[in-house]
Write a protein that holds these residues in place. Structure first.
Motif, mmCIF file in Angstrom:
data_model
loop_
_atom_site.group_PDB
_atom_site.id
_atom_site.type_symbol
_atom_site.label_atom_id
_atom_site.label_comp_id
_atom_site.label_asym_id
_atom_site.label_seq_id
_atom_site.Cartn_x
_atom_site.Cartn_y
_atom_site.Cartn_z
ATOM 1 N N GLU A 185 0.825 -1.209 0.000
ATOM 2 C CA GLU A 185 0.000 0.000 0.000
ATOM 3 C C GLU A 185 0.853 1.251 0.000
ATOM 4 O O GLU A 185 0.542 2.218 -0.704
ATOM 5 N N GLN A 186 1.936 1.262 0.754
ATOM 6 C CA GLN A 186 2.817 2.418 0.773
ATOM 7 C C GLN A 186 3.496 2.625 -0.578
ATOM 8 O O GLN A 186 3.657 3.758 -1.026
ATOM 9 N N ALA A 187 3.886 1.540 -1.229
ATOM 10 C CA ALA A 187 4.510 1.655 -2.545
ATOM 11 C C ALA A 187 3.516 2.190 -3.571
ATOM 12 O O ALA A 187 3.876 3.012 -4.422
ATOM 13 N N ARG A 201 1.889 9.520 -5.823
ATOM 14 C CA ARG A 201 2.332 10.868 -5.486
ATOM 15 C C ARG A 201 3.542 11.313 -6.286
ATOM 16 O O ARG A 201 3.866 12.493 -6.280
ATOM 17 N N ARG A 202 4.205 10.409 -6.947
ATOM 18 C CA ARG A 202 5.427 10.764 -7.678
ATOM 19 C C ARG A 202 5.071 11.666 -8.844
ATOM 20 O O ARG A 202 4.334 11.286 -9.747
ATOM 21 N N VAL A 203 5.641 12.868 -8.848
ATOM 22 C CA VAL A 203 5.328 13.858 -9.875
ATOM 23 C C VAL A 203 6.426 13.900 -10.922
ATOM 24 O O VAL A 203 6.157 14.021 -12.115
ATOM 25 N N ARG A 204 7.658 13.808 -10.476
ATOM 26 C CA ARG A 204 8.774 13.863 -11.421
ATOM 27 C C ARG A 204 8.799 12.621 -12.290
ATOM 28 O O ARG A 204 8.515 11.526 -11.815
ATOM 29 N N PRO A 205 9.168 12.750 -13.533
ATOM 30 C CA PRO A 205 9.275 11.551 -14.382
ATOM 31 C C PRO A 205 10.518 10.740 -14.001
ATOM 32 O O PRO A 205 11.456 11.256 -13.413
ATOM 33 N N TRP A 206 10.488 9.494 -14.339
ATOM 34 C CA TRP A 206 11.633 8.632 -14.102
ATOM 35 C C TRP A 206 12.787 9.090 -14.989
ATOM 36 O O TRP A 206 12.575 9.705 -16.031
#
Length: 75
Positions: A56-58, A64-69
């Motif tokens: 669930e945390q992952a 929430r990750r906004v920046r691209p990989w």
């Protein structure tokens, strides 16, 4: 069935399965098999809860990750 009842049924089934498995696989007596199962059953539930929480945390972190990989920035 409520969650509490499901957990009770799962715990009972897991406890019985561990007792029978330990008793007949290792040749230990019934007393030792019951004690080993008493330790393994809560440990198995804790590991399952830990796995669920980490997943669930992952997922939340991925949402929430906004920046691209880094691979996507090079395109």
């Amino acid at each position: 069935m409520t969650t509490w009842q499901k957990n009770a049924v799962y715990a009972s089934a897991l406890y019985a399965l561990v007792v029978v498995t330990v008793r007949f696989s290792s040749g230990e007596g019934w007393d030792m098999a019951l004690l080993i199962a008493l330790v393994i059953t809560p440990l198995a539930f804790w590991m399952g809860r830990l796995r669920r929480r980490m997943t669930e945390q992952a997922q939340e972190w991925g949402r929430r990750r906004v920046r691209p990989w880094p691979e996507e920035r090079r395109r």
